[in-house]
Design a protein around this motif. Structure first.
Motif, mmCIF file in Angstrom:
data_model
loop_
_atom_site.group_PDB
_atom_site.id
_atom_site.type_symbol
_atom_site.label_atom_id
_atom_site.label_comp_id
_atom_site.label_asym_id
_atom_site.label_seq_id
_atom_site.Cartn_x
_atom_site.Cartn_y
_atom_site.Cartn_z
ATOM 1 N N GLN A 53 23.727 18.714 57.735
ATOM 2 C CA GLN A 53 25.148 18.383 57.788
ATOM 3 C C GLN A 53 25.403 16.919 57.437
ATOM 4 N N ASP B 37 22.786 30.256 59.384
ATOM 5 C CA ASP B 37 24.152 30.531 58.966
ATOM 6 C C ASP B 37 24.790 29.326 58.267
ATOM 7 N N ASP B 38 24.215 28.166 58.496
ATOM 8 C CA ASP B 38 24.710 26.955 57.848
ATOM 9 C C ASP B 38 24.047 26.743 56.485
ATOM 10 N N VAL C 239 17.840 22.630 65.683
ATOM 11 C CA VAL C 239 19.061 21.842 65.876
ATOM 12 C C VAL C 239 18.986 20.555 65.066
ATOM 13 N N GLN D 260 21.473 21.780 72.078
ATOM 14 C CA GLN D 260 22.196 21.046 71.045
ATOM 15 C C GLN D 260 22.293 19.564 71.393
ATOM 16 N N ARG E 16 19.510 21.341 61.377
ATOM 17 C CA ARG E 16 20.913 21.648 61.051
ATOM 18 C C ARG E 16 21.745 20.375 60.992
ATOM 19 N N ARG F 147 19.681 30.765 64.321
ATOM 20 C CA ARG F 147 20.745 31.475 63.615
ATOM 21 C C ARG F 147 21.846 30.517 63.155
ATOM 22 N N LEU F 148 22.158 29.530 63.978
ATOM 23 C CA LEU F 148 23.143 28.530 63.564
ATOM 24 C C LEU F 148 22.643 27.754 62.351
ATOM 25 N N TYR F 149 21.350 27.423 62.372
ATOM 26 C CA TYR F 149 20.756 26.735 61.221
ATOM 27 C C TYR F 149 20.798 27.622 59.983
ATOM 28 N N ASP G 280 17.941 30.888 73.664
ATOM 29 C CA ASP G 280 18.617 29.765 73.030
ATOM 30 C C ASP G 280 17.938 29.335 71.737
ATOM 31 N N SER H 53 19.238 31.484 69.059
ATOM 32 C CA SER H 53 20.612 31.088 68.732
ATOM 33 C C SER H 53 20.623 29.831 67.869
ATOM 34 N N ALA H 54 19.764 28.887 68.190
ATOM 35 C CA ALA H 54 19.704 27.652 67.405
ATOM 36 C C ALA H 54 19.252 27.939 65.980
#
Length: 496
Positions: free
Chosen positions: A83, A112-113, A76, A41, A79, A108-110, A102, A105-106
């Motif tokens: 934002q 989920d956003d 990252v 991140q 995302r 999934r954050l993207y 990782d 995970s990155a």
């Protein structure tokens, strides 16, 4: 002067192999306790910040993500851009759900956003904004093929500006050589530490401007792993000379060269030695040139020399020998070369002196060899392509085989001594790809050695000084730059 340049070398910036940076990354995670996702991140945030600074008017992005952590960095960035209100297009060359660790995970954050990723590039890829290259990272060790090669070609053909994450995809992080195909970026944001492949080989054609994002790791973390290469910084200011000195205080360079038809090479090398501060400069050349070679530069002491015997009195007065510019490979040239090497004097060898050396290998601890890739190939029994594919390995081999200091010319000139890192000079420009530039460098290094610098310091500082003089001289434009244009700039830089 010696102390100033010792500090200059000591202050050079470490350059690492890809495997060493991975070890630093693991050290940050395992020893310092920083989560891998947190580092990713930070990397994405640093890259996005650099992008906004470089292209402040941009409000949309096109991000291309691969299968590893480089792709995770891309998610990252995507995302963060969303934002910030950017219009973001993401293309995934590997199924995001199959990512690991990782990077997964990155993604999934993207996701989920609210972010989405297309599964492939469209047949007509015509982006209208900045591209973010998150395809392939520093672990690449084989030629790029298939969909990745096609994506790289599409990026390069798009004509759009590119931000590369960590390294342009397809570029070898250790050598700077493209592995089949590589992205041509305008800006590269590299993470944790500088990779040595960003500064030599073909890197200058692919990386654009390079920025280091240290990811807020503690100062001194790089000392955990010794680097095998180091990037030279800006030229230091040299101390003023003592007031009570004389010409003998600053050494006597003997330049040997200038066979029939090549007197200009010897003249430029000799004048360069004088321009960097050598106290005296003599030239041993063909008798036919002796009366005319110093026209317009009468400070040069020119001697017609037709045999090794005639060279001996000049060697007896010299403190440093520079040999090779315009030397040729005749019987005359070989006789003078053999005599110069046998003298035991510190020596700078270039051009045909290197070709003579390649024909009859020998080793010496007090010379500086300054080949371009073609000459290096002859010295090592390789091809020029092989030299360029692994310049760091080539300069190390030159030093190992021939001793002394090896300087491999080219974009990202490399300087290797018996001990310590390979120093890299990024000074210089494409305008310097013209006849006589190497002759000037020979004179620069010899002139510095005459003033008491050790061969390694003279070669490293001399390469940076030579390239910087070329950069100053190119302010009027690179095309048409002549080697002699550097001579007044050398003096200007030395006296800043």
């Amino acid at each position: 002067m010696q102390a100033t340049l010792a500090a200059y070398l000591a202050a050079s910036i470490p350059l690492y192999r890809a495997e060493q940076v991975r070890r630093l990354d693991r050290y940050a995670i395992d020893t310092l306790g920083i989560a891998g996702l947190a580092l990713m991140q930070r990397a994405g945030a640093a890259a996005f910040g650099a992008l906004r600074e470089r292209w402040p008017e941009v409000r949309s992005l096109c991000v291309l993500c691969g299968a590893g952590n480089n792709g995770g960095d891309g998610y990252v960035v995507a995302r963060l851009a969303r934002q910030a209100g950017f219009r973001v297009s993401v293309y995934a060359l590997a199924a995001p759900e199959r990512l690991k660790g990782d990077a997964l995970s990155a993604y999934r954050l993207y996701r989920d956003d609210g972010g989405v990723a297309a599964s492939a590039l469209p047949e007509r890829f015509e982006p209208d904004t900045v591209l973010v290259d998150g395809l392939l990272g520093t672990g690449l060790d084989r030629p790029v093929e298939g969909a990745y090669a096609q994506a790289i070609a599409a990026i390069n053909e798009s004509g759009r500006p590119v931000l590369a994450l960590d390294i342009p995809s397809g570029l070898c992080a250790d050598s700077g050589a493209p592995l089949g195909r590589a992205v041509r970026a305008q800006l590269t944001v590299t993470f944790i530490a500088l990779k040595r492949g960003l500064y030599s080989g073909s890197a200058a054609d692919y990386c654009g401007a390079v920025q280091l994002a240290g990811l807020d790791l503690p100062a001194g973390i790089n000392a955990v792993i010794p680097a095998g290469a180091a990037l030279l910084g800006e030229l230091p200011s040299l101390p003023a000379r003592r007031r009570c000195v004389h010409k003998g205080s600053h050494g006597h360079v003997l330049l040997i060269g200038g066979d029939r038809g090549y007197s200009g090479a010897a003249r430029m090398a000799a004048e360069a030695a004088a321009r960097v501060g050598a106290g005296l400069v003599s030239v041993a050349t063909r008798a036919a040139h002796a009366a005319v070679l110093n026209l317009g530069r009468p400070e040069l002491m020119v001697h017609g020399v037709e045999s090794a015997e005639q060279l001996m009195p000049l060697l007896a007065k010299a403190s440093v020998v520079a040999i090779g510019p315009g030397l040729g490979q005749t019987v005359w040239a070989k006789a003078l070369f053999d005599a110069a090497v046998a003298s035991g004097l510190p020596l700078v060898a270039d051009a045909d002196a290197l070709n003579l050396l390649a024909a009859g290998r020998r080793r010496c601890d007090h010379w500086v060899l300054t080949p371009h890739p073609g000459e290096a190939a002859r010295l090592l029994g390789k091809t020029g392509v092989e030299i360029q594919a692994d310049r760091y390995g080539a300069v190390a081999a030159l030093q190992s085989v021939y001793g002394g200091v090896a300087l491999l010319k080219g974009a990202g000139t490399l300087i290797q001594g018996e001990q310590g890192p390979a120093y890299v000079s990024r000074a210089g420009n494409p305008g310097m790809a013209s006849g006589g530039m190497g002759d000037v460098l020979t004179g620069v290094i010899a002139g510095l050695m005459a003033q008491g610098l050790a061969p390694l310091a003279a070669a490293a500082y001399g390469a940076a000084l030579h390239g910087s003089a070329g950069d100053l001289a190119a302010e009027m434009g690179e095309r048409g730059l002549l080697a002699a244009d550097l001579l007044p700039r050398l003096r200007e830089l030395l006296n800043r």
